[in-house]
Design an enzyme around this catalytic site. Sequence first.
Site, PDB file in Angstrom:
ATOM      1  N   ARG A 246       0.533  -1.311   0.031  1.00  0.00           N
ATOM      2  CA  ARG A 246      -0.007   0.001  -0.002  1.00  0.00           C
ATOM      3  C   ARG A 246       0.917   1.412   0.012  1.00  0.00           C
ATOM      4  O   ARG A 246       2.022   1.158   0.550  1.00  0.00           O
ATOM      5  CB  ARG A 246      -0.904  -0.226   1.205  1.00  0.00           C
TER       6      ARG A 246
ATOM      7  N   ASN B 197       7.459   1.405   0.539  1.00  0.00           N
ATOM      8  CA  ASN B 197       7.495   0.361  -0.625  1.00  0.00           C
ATOM      9  C   ASN B 197       8.191   0.932  -1.794  1.00  0.00           C
ATOM     10  O   ASN B 197       8.584   0.192  -2.557  1.00  0.00           O
ATOM     11  CB  ASN B 197       6.154  -0.152  -1.065  1.00  0.00           C
TER      12      ASN B 197
ATOM     13  N   ARG C 163      -6.427  -2.140  -5.047  1.00  0.00           N
ATOM     14  CA  ARG C 163      -6.831  -2.283  -3.744  1.00  0.00           C
ATOM     15  C   ARG C 163      -7.712  -0.863  -3.248  1.00  0.00           C
ATOM     16  O   ARG C 163      -7.644   0.097  -3.249  1.00  0.00           O
ATOM     17  CB  ARG C 163      -6.053  -2.499  -2.558  1.00  0.00           C
TER      18      ARG C 163
ATOM     19  N   SER D 178      -3.739  -8.593   6.622  1.00  0.00           N
ATOM     20  CA  SER D 178      -3.328  -9.367   5.238  1.00  0.00           C
ATOM     21  C   SER D 178      -4.227 -10.229   4.807  1.00  0.00           C
ATOM     22  O   SER D 178      -4.148 -10.280   3.579  1.00  0.00           O
ATOM     23  CB  SER D 178      -1.852  -9.857   5.590  1.00  0.00           C
TER      24      SER D 178
ATOM     25  N   GLN E 221       5.969 -10.593   1.717  1.00  0.00           N
ATOM     26  CA  GLN E 221       6.046  -9.278   2.208  1.00  0.00           C
ATOM     27  C   GLN E 221       7.143  -8.386   1.871  1.00  0.00           C
ATOM     28  O   GLN E 221       8.532  -8.866   1.832  1.00  0.00           O
ATOM     29  CB  GLN E 221       6.022  -9.257   3.666  1.00  0.00           C
TER      30      GLN E 221
ATOM     31  N   ARG F 236      23.102 -22.518  33.461  1.00  0.00           N
ATOM     32  CA  ARG F 236      23.083 -21.777  32.092  1.00  0.00           C
ATOM     33  C   ARG F 236      23.877 -22.655  31.250  1.00  0.00           C
ATOM     34  O   ARG F 236      25.176 -22.834  31.206  1.00  0.00           O
ATOM     35  CB  ARG F 236      23.863 -20.180  32.263  1.00  0.00           C
TER      36      ARG F 236
END
Length: 225
Positions: free
Chosen positions: A11, A21, A70, A81, A105, A159
Amino acid sequence: MSRAVAIIPARGGSKGILRKNLREVGGAPLVVHTIRQALASSSVDRVYVSTDDAEIRDVSEAAGAHVIHRPEDISGDTVSSEAVIHHALPVMRAAGEFDLVVFLQATAPLRAKGDIDGAVATLNREEADSLLSVSRSHRFLWRQGAQGPEAINYDPAHRPRRQDLEAQFVENGSIYVFKPWVLERFDNRLGGRIALYEMTASAAFDIDDEIDLVVIDLLMTRRFG
């Protein structure tokens, strides 16, 4: 052999980075890298970009993708999504039948050559219905519990060496593959029998702020430049 189509959401708006983008990284607009990777995949028959933005439309078409317009009601920050893919499915079906959707993506562009094909092959080999890409992690994880901080994946009193920890897998957001009925039945890209496709640690880098753009640009330039 499964027939697949790829869909890339892109978008025009972005809360964190203006025109994200279309920002240039690794010598090309961000969305173009994912388009090129999808087009290079032998598993993908057609590549679509879903966008509300005229400039992204023009850049995507120039890079070789088909564009799905869209509408405004599924273009905001809070739109899932899954809503975008639901909107795209009938448009993609009108152009021809397919067995799989590859959801990519653009903000997680650090895919190695062959990753998309590898993800599709993994889903088919494992006879899965959906798949997500992951990166291996050997980090020591903590959470804020009711009684204060508590370790999640190790005993602080004993640990271990980091490399001896049982592997955890981080969903890196780069590649999802699923059969269309999964989305239609579960309203989710993941459902049915789920498989994992492991990618490199660097694939877990995605773009949320300006610093991420610098990091991704450096990594892409070194890997692909």
